[in-house]
Design an enzyme around this catalytic site. Sequence first.
Site, PDB file in Angstrom:
ATOM      1  N   ARG A   1      -2.539  11.616 -14.956  1.00 57.08           N
ATOM      2  CA  ARG A   1      -2.961  10.431 -14.195  1.00 57.08           C
ATOM      3  C   ARG A   1      -1.981   9.273 -14.419  1.00 57.08           C
ATOM      4  O   ARG A   1      -1.578   8.586 -13.479  1.00 57.08           O
ATOM      5  CB  ARG A   1      -4.365  10.036 -14.635  1.00 57.08           C
TER       6      ARG A   1
ATOM      7  N   HIS B   1      -5.893   0.492  -9.261  1.00 59.45           N
ATOM      8  CA  HIS B   1      -7.132   0.309  -8.490  1.00 59.45           C
ATOM      9  C   HIS B   1      -6.951  -0.395  -7.146  1.00 59.45           C
ATOM     10  O   HIS B   1      -7.918  -0.900  -6.594  1.00 59.45           O
ATOM     11  CB  HIS B   1      -8.196  -0.396  -9.332  1.00 59.45           C
TER      12      HIS B   1
END
Length: 316
Positions: free
Chosen positions: A121, A205
Site C-alpha cells: 500500500r 485520501h
Amino acid sequence: MSIQNYNLAFVFPGQGSQAVGMLSELAAAYPEVKHTFERASDVLGKDLWSLVSEGPESELNQTHNTQPAMLAAGYAVWEVWRKQSEIRPSWMAGHSLGEYTALVCSGALNFEDAIKLVAARGRFMQEAVPEGVGAMAAILGLDDHVVVNVCAAAAGDEIVSAVNFNAPGQVVIAGHAGAVERAIAGAKEQGAKRAILLPVSVPSHCQLMEPAAKQLFELLNTIEVNAPAVTLIHNVDIASHGAPEVIRNALKEQLFSPVRWSDSIRFMSDQGVTHFVECGPGKVLAGLNKRIAKDAEHLSIYDPESLKSALEKIND
C-alpha cells in the site's frame, strides 16, 4: 476465558505517530513486542525492529516502512494486552492505516498478510504521485463545512479536498501542491487559527490515490478476509461489515476517500462506549478523541506505566 466489555473500544493510530525508539520500554518488559516485529521482519525481508529502534528517522518515515512499522506496533500492544487481561473490547476502529491494525486484532486479517498488504500500500501510494506533486496541510480552527468550501474554491483545474476529519476544528486537506497552497491561503482568509503544510510525501485520501487504490484492490483479492470478531467501524462509511468483499471494497475506497474519524468516535460514543483505549505508540488519537467524546475515558498504551494504568481502569 475472555470477557467482552460492551462499553470498551480499542482504537489504532496511523502514520504520524511513529518515532525512532517507539515501544522500546514496553519491549524490554514484554517479549510479545519483539516477537511481533520479528514476524513482520520475516515477511519484509528486513530487520524492522532495528529500523524502529535505531532509525534513521528518514528511513522510518518512508511510507512503505512506516506502514508496516505502525501496524506491527499496534498489534504488538494488542498482543501484550491479551496476555495481561481477560477483558476484550466490543468495538474497534483505526485511523487510516490503523484500520488494518484493527482488522488484524479483530481476526479479519492474518498478521503476515496485513504486513505484506500495507508495505505494498505504501509503495502504491508513493508511485501514484511523484514526490513534490502532491501535498497535505492541517487546517485548525475552522468548521468542517468551511474547510470543504475553501477547498472547492481553491481547486481550479487541480485537486484539493478535505481528507481527515480528525476532531472539531481540526481537518487535514490533500491534493496537488499548488491547490493545497491556495487552500491554505483561503483558510487563513476565513479565520483559521493555523493552516500549515505537513511534512509528508504522499497526498493521502484524495482522488490522486485512485491509481494506488486500484492496485491495492487487486492485491486484496488475493488475501483471505474474514468477518471481524468484534464490531469494527470503517473510516469510509461509519459502518461495520462482515462480508469479505465489502471489507475489501471499504479498504480500496478508504485510500481515496476522507477519514471520518470524528464521526467514528461519535458513533461509538452514541452506542454506549465509555472507554476508548489507543494501542500505541503515542497519544495522538487520545488527544483527538477527548475533543470528540468529552464524557468518555481516554487511555493510551505505549509503555509499561501506561499499560498498568489502563489495566487498573479497565479491570476495575
